[in-house]
Design a protein around this motif. Structure first.
Motif, PDB file in Angstrom:
ATOM      1  N   GLU A  31      12.040 -39.766  71.606  1.00  0.00           N
ATOM      2  CA  GLU A  31      11.264 -40.828  70.998  1.00  0.00           C
ATOM      3  C   GLU A  31      10.431 -40.206  69.883  1.00  0.00           C
ATOM      4  OE1 GLU A  31       9.407 -43.611  73.718  1.00  0.00           O
ATOM      5  OE2 GLU A  31       7.605 -43.558  72.469  1.00  0.00           O
ATOM      6  N   ALA A  32      10.491 -40.789  68.709  1.00  0.00           N
ATOM      7  CA  ALA A  32       9.721 -40.248  67.584  1.00  0.00           C
ATOM      8  C   ALA A  32       8.998 -41.379  66.894  1.00  0.00           C
ATOM      9  CB  ALA A  32      10.649 -39.531  66.605  1.00  0.00           C
ATOM     10  N   GLU A  33       7.699 -41.207  66.710  1.00  0.00           N
ATOM     11  CA  GLU A  33       6.951 -42.218  65.975  1.00  0.00           C
ATOM     12  C   GLU A  33       7.197 -42.014  64.488  1.00  0.00           C
ATOM     13  OE1 GLU A  33       2.342 -43.206  66.235  1.00  0.00           O
ATOM     14  OE2 GLU A  33       2.907 -41.952  64.540  1.00  0.00           O
ATOM     15  N   VAL A  34       7.241 -43.102  63.766  1.00  0.00           N
ATOM     16  CA  VAL A  34       7.364 -43.013  62.315  1.00  0.00           C
ATOM     17  C   VAL A  34       6.065 -43.554  61.738  1.00  0.00           C
ATOM     18  CG1 VAL A  34       8.696 -43.690  60.302  1.00  0.00           C
ATOM     19  CG2 VAL A  34       9.818 -43.468  62.533  1.00  0.00           C
ATOM     20  N   ALA A  35       5.223 -42.666  61.251  1.00  0.00           N
ATOM     21  CA  ALA A  35       3.895 -43.084  60.812  1.00  0.00           C
ATOM     22  C   ALA A  35       3.987 -43.983  59.593  1.00  0.00           C
ATOM     23  CB  ALA A  35       3.051 -41.848  60.502  1.00  0.00           C
ATOM     24  N   GLY A  36       3.264 -45.075  59.618  1.00  0.00           N
ATOM     25  CA  GLY A  36       3.195 -45.940  58.453  1.00  0.00           C
ATOM     26  C   GLY A  36       2.308 -45.303  57.395  1.00  0.00           C
ATOM     27  N   CYS A  37       2.412 -45.794  56.160  1.00  0.00           N
ATOM     28  CA  CYS A  37       1.635 -45.239  55.056  1.00  0.00           C
ATOM     29  C   CYS A  37       0.551 -46.240  54.672  1.00  0.00           C
ATOM     30  CB  CYS A  37       2.550 -44.970  53.860  1.00  0.00           C
ATOM     31  SG  CYS A  37       1.671 -44.227  52.464  1.00  0.00           S
ATOM     32  N   ARG A  38      -0.707 -45.852  54.875  1.00  0.00           N
ATOM     33  CA  ARG A  38      -1.812 -46.762  54.570  1.00  0.00           C
ATOM     34  C   ARG A  38      -2.786 -46.035  53.654  1.00  0.00           C
ATOM     35  NH1 ARG A  38      -0.329 -47.765  59.907  1.00  0.00           N
ATOM     36  NH2 ARG A  38      -1.573 -46.085  60.804  1.00  0.00           N
ATOM     37  N   ASN A  39      -3.150 -46.698  52.569  1.00  0.00           N
ATOM     38  CA  ASN A  39      -4.081 -46.095  51.612  1.00  0.00           C
ATOM     39  C   ASN A  39      -3.617 -44.714  51.148  1.00  0.00           C
ATOM     40  OD1 ASN A  39      -5.887 -48.289  51.895  1.00  0.00           O
ATOM     41  ND2 ASN A  39      -6.626 -47.377  53.806  1.00  0.00           N
ATOM     42  N   GLY A  40      -2.357 -44.594  50.933  1.00  0.00           N
ATOM     43  CA  GLY A  40      -1.839 -43.328  50.414  1.00  0.00           C
ATOM     44  C   GLY A  40      -1.750 -42.217  51.426  1.00  0.00           C
ATOM     45  N   LYS A  41      -2.004 -42.530  52.707  1.00  0.00           N
ATOM     46  CA  LYS A  41      -1.938 -41.457  53.707  1.00  0.00           C
ATOM     47  C   LYS A  41      -1.156 -41.914  54.931  1.00  0.00           C
ATOM     48  CE  LYS A  41      -6.304 -39.088  52.780  1.00  0.00           C
ATOM     49  NZ  LYS A  41      -7.141 -40.128  52.142  1.00  0.00           N
ATOM     50  N   SER A  42      -0.435 -40.990  55.508  1.00  0.00           N
ATOM     51  CA  SER A  42       0.189 -41.282  56.789  1.00  0.00           C
ATOM     52  C   SER A  42      -0.334 -40.281  57.797  1.00  0.00           C
ATOM     53  CB  SER A  42       1.711 -41.177  56.686  1.00  0.00           C
ATOM     54  OG  SER A  42       2.097 -39.845  56.501  1.00  0.00           O
ATOM     55  N   GLN A  45       0.530 -38.627  61.251  1.00  0.00           N
ATOM     56  CA  GLN A  45       1.551 -38.404  62.265  1.00  0.00           C
ATOM     57  C   GLN A  45       0.883 -37.804  63.484  1.00  0.00           C
ATOM     58  OE1 GLN A  45       4.786 -39.172  61.279  1.00  0.00           O
ATOM     59  NE2 GLN A  45       5.548 -38.892  63.365  1.00  0.00           N
ATOM     60  N   LYS A  46       1.152 -38.397  64.644  1.00  0.00           N
ATOM     61  CA  LYS A  46       0.506 -37.875  65.849  1.00  0.00           C
ATOM     62  C   LYS A  46       1.284 -36.688  66.385  1.00  0.00           C
ATOM     63  CE  LYS A  46      -1.474 -42.296  67.257  1.00  0.00           C
ATOM     64  NZ  LYS A  46      -0.694 -43.161  66.344  1.00  0.00           N
ATOM     65  N   GLU A  47       0.567 -35.650  66.706  1.00  0.00           N
ATOM     66  CA  GLU A  47       1.174 -34.467  67.296  1.00  0.00           C
ATOM     67  C   GLU A  47       0.752 -34.373  68.755  1.00  0.00           C
ATOM     68  OE1 GLU A  47       2.884 -31.847  65.268  1.00  0.00           O
ATOM     69  OE2 GLU A  47       3.097 -33.660  64.091  1.00  0.00           O
ATOM     70  N   SER A  48       1.145 -33.299  69.373  1.00  0.00           N
ATOM     71  CA  SER A  48       0.790 -33.136  70.780  1.00  0.00           C
ATOM     72  C   SER A  48      -0.688 -32.780  70.912  1.00  0.00           C
ATOM     73  CB  SER A  48       1.638 -32.035  71.406  1.00  0.00           C
ATOM     74  OG  SER A  48       1.503 -30.857  70.633  1.00  0.00           O
ATOM     75  N   HIS A  49      -1.235 -32.913  72.073  1.00  0.00           N
ATOM     76  CA  HIS A  49      -2.629 -32.562  72.385  1.00  0.00           C
ATOM     77  C   HIS A  49      -3.606 -33.285  71.477  1.00  0.00           C
ATOM     78  CE1 HIS A  49      -0.588 -29.586  74.690  1.00  0.00           C
ATOM     79  NE2 HIS A  49      -0.225 -28.883  73.650  1.00  0.00           N
ATOM     80  N   GLY A  50      -3.282 -34.488  71.104  1.00  0.00           N
ATOM     81  CA  GLY A  50      -4.236 -35.276  70.321  1.00  0.00           C
ATOM     82  C   GLY A  50      -4.385 -34.821  68.883  1.00  0.00           C
ATOM     83  N   ARG A  51      -3.594 -33.843  68.471  1.00  0.00           N
ATOM     84  CA  ARG A  51      -3.687 -33.403  67.067  1.00  0.00           C
ATOM     85  C   ARG A  51      -3.013 -34.430  66.174  1.00  0.00           C
ATOM     86  NH1 ARG A  51      -1.990 -28.811  64.115  1.00  0.00           N
ATOM     87  NH2 ARG A  51       0.101 -29.110  64.939  1.00  0.00           N
ATOM     88  N   THR A  52      -3.485 -34.514  64.950  1.00  0.00           N
ATOM     89  CA  THR A  52      -2.782 -35.374  63.989  1.00  0.00           C
ATOM     90  C   THR A  52      -2.538 -34.591  62.704  1.00  0.00           C
ATOM     91  OG1 THR A  52      -4.863 -36.210  63.110  1.00  0.00           O
ATOM     92  CG2 THR A  52      -3.826 -37.498  64.860  1.00  0.00           C
ATOM     93  N   VAL A  53      -1.487 -34.973  62.027  1.00  0.00           N
ATOM     94  CA  VAL A  53      -1.177 -34.344  60.744  1.00  0.00           C
ATOM     95  C   VAL A  53      -1.191 -35.432  59.685  1.00  0.00           C
ATOM     96  CG1 VAL A  53       0.533 -33.073  59.407  1.00  0.00           C
ATOM     97  CG2 VAL A  53       0.264 -32.606  61.845  1.00  0.00           C
TER      98      VAL A  53
END
Lengths: 294, 194
Positions: A140-151, A153-161
């Motif tokens: 299962e892979a989330e596909v981050a939407g693009c809002r205000n020029g930024k997306s 992406q959720k990573e493991s352990h609550g990290r985001t990129v």
């Protein structure tokens, strides 16, 4: 003084990352290979196209035509070369497909079947700003939407990129509905990556693989029909081994690897089936939320 | 070569991936760790995750243009990664400053008599950080691909799509400049005090 040695000491990490640490990125790469669309400094693949129509249509729409509704027709005999006749037949059939316009907050759903029978599913945001989802090769892979020029992406352990992006709507708005305008649009929309047939082919595959309003889809096929050097293969096979019609352009890459852009059509319904390197589209629809199926 | 398996060289796998895109994952498995480490060395760990993914996605998209005369894809991948680093000069300079400020990686034994060594090393690193940031981007790319990644001249040439002669001249220029910077380092005074 050995400045090279000093430099080496200054390098920083000496150890290589472990396989587990790279697993997430590997899954993202696999996701991209599943849709087999090239990525050149774009936001993460948005994949499928959809349009945004007027009134309150049914919330959930099935788009793959039922077998008994679309009646097969023979290719009209004529002096045109076979690939052109196939594409015009496909355009005629395309005009009979459902004309719907999803709401911006809906998703275009696609299910594709691979050669070994496995199936992948994707939910792509109609306007590109909502987070989509994909089930690819069991992941299962989330596909981050693009809002205000930024997306984000959720990573493991609550990290985001966080990445910079432009939205990839599941359909570009206001696609041309005549062949010449569509051809011009295709040339322009290669994101500056070049104007070769290869780049054009990528654009066609990207658009054709998703939902297009009937007039735009017909224009797309007719635009392809105008490209010189088309070749038809009547003995082509899709991912499941079924015989299909294949249209390709007669070009090879610089290094002679050969052309990978082939557009496959059902020999009876002239439905577009994919481009030969991905699975066959077996189901498509517009849905209200991820995980919902038409 | 009827059915190239994962034992094939990169060129075989990439060619196979034209028809079977998922085969490209083998290229990732073989080279991602090195590319990730290279990116982390130049930009730090956070950016490395981001750009490593980008590198392989760009490579995947461009796999139709891969020259099968090259059995190993690693130089090609280094080239893509290096281009991405080139878009982030400020981050790179910051990473080197940070590394210099944090000191060399904590070594297991820090006896008192190694303190002088470490002070020297730290001062030296400040100079190195400044020297690296001050190099022209193209010279820095060549220098680090050789010093940090151990690429041969021909591999650097392939990665950056420049002639081997240009690799040599950029390396020489970069080394001269780094030596000149370090030559003025106050660290020399410290070591004189023993």
């Amino acid at each position: 003084m050995d400045e090279m040695q000093l430099l080496r000491d200054f390098a920083g990490p000496a150890g290589l990352p472990a396989r587990d640490d790279l697993a997430r990125k590997r899954a993202e790469l696999l996701a991209a290979t599943a849709s087999a669309r090239p990525r050149h400094r774009r936001a993460l693949w948005g994949g499928v196209t959809a349009a945004g129509l007027a009134a309150a249509v049914a919330a959930v729409v099935v788009l793959t035509p039922a077998e008994d509704v679309v009646r097969p027709g023979p290719l009209s005999p004529g002096p045109e070369p076979e690939p052109v006749r196939i594409l015009h037949a496909a355009a005629a059939k395309a005009r009979a497909l459902p004309d719907v316009t999803p709401r911006p907050d809906q998703f275009v759903y696609s299910r594709t079947r691979l050669a070994d029978g496995r199936e992948n599913e994707t939910w792509a945001s109609v306007d590109g700003t909502h987070d989509g989802l994909a089930f690819l090769y069991g992941h299962e892979a989330e596909v981050a939407g693009c809002r205000n020029g930024k997306s984000v992406q959720k990573e493991s352990h609550g990290r985001t990129v966080t990445n910079r992006c432009v939205p990839h709507p599941a359909a570009p708005a206001d696609l041309p509905t005549d062949a010449d305008a569509m051809l011009a649009y295709l040339h322009k929309s290669t994101y500056g990556e070049g104007d070769t047939l290869r780049d054009l082919g990528n654009e066609v595959v990207t658009l054709a693989g998703g939902y297009l309003r009937p007039a735009a889809r017909a224009a797309l096929y007719e635009a392809v029909a105008k490209v010189p050097g088309l070749v038809a293969r009547t003995d082509a096979k899709d991912a499941t081994g079924r015989p299909v019609l294949g249209i390709t352009w007669n070009s090879t890459t610089e290094y002679g690897i050969g052309n990978q852009d082939e557009f496959l059509f059902d020999p009876v319904t002239f439905a577009y089936l994919g481009n030969g390197t991905t699975g066959t589209v077996v189901s498509q629809g517009i849905v209200d939320s991820v995980r919902q199926r038409p | 070569m009827s059915s190239p398996g994962e034992a094939g060289d990169d060129a075989e796998i990439i060619t196979a991936s034209l028809r079977q895109p998922e085969r490209f994952a083998a290229v990732f498995d073989r080279h991602a760790p090195h590319i990730h480490r290279y990116l982390a060395r130049r930009l730090g760990g956070q950016a490395a995750d981001d750009l490593m993914g980008e590198t392989f996605l760009i490579a995947f998209g461009g796999r139709g243009r891969y020259d099968p005369a090259f059995p190993s894809a690693r130089p090609w991948l280094y080239g893509i990664a290096t281009n991405l680093v080139g878009q982030r000069r400020r981050e790179e300079a910051r990473e080197y400053r940070l590394r210099a400020a944090l000191g060399p990686p904590a070594d297991q034994d820090s006896h008192a008599d190694r303190v002088a060594e470490r002070v020297t090393a730290q001062a030296m690193n400040d100079q190195l950080a400044g020297a690296l940031a001050g190099l022209a981007r193209r010279d820095r790319d060549v220098l680090l691909l050789i010093a940090w990644e151990g690429l041969a001249y021909e591999e650097v040439a392939a990665a950056l799509e420049i002639p081997v002669g240009t690799v040599r001249s950029r390396l020489n220029r970069a080394r001269r400049k780094v030596r000149a910077e370090l030559g003025h380092a106050p660290a020399e005074e410290v070591s004189n005090h023993g």
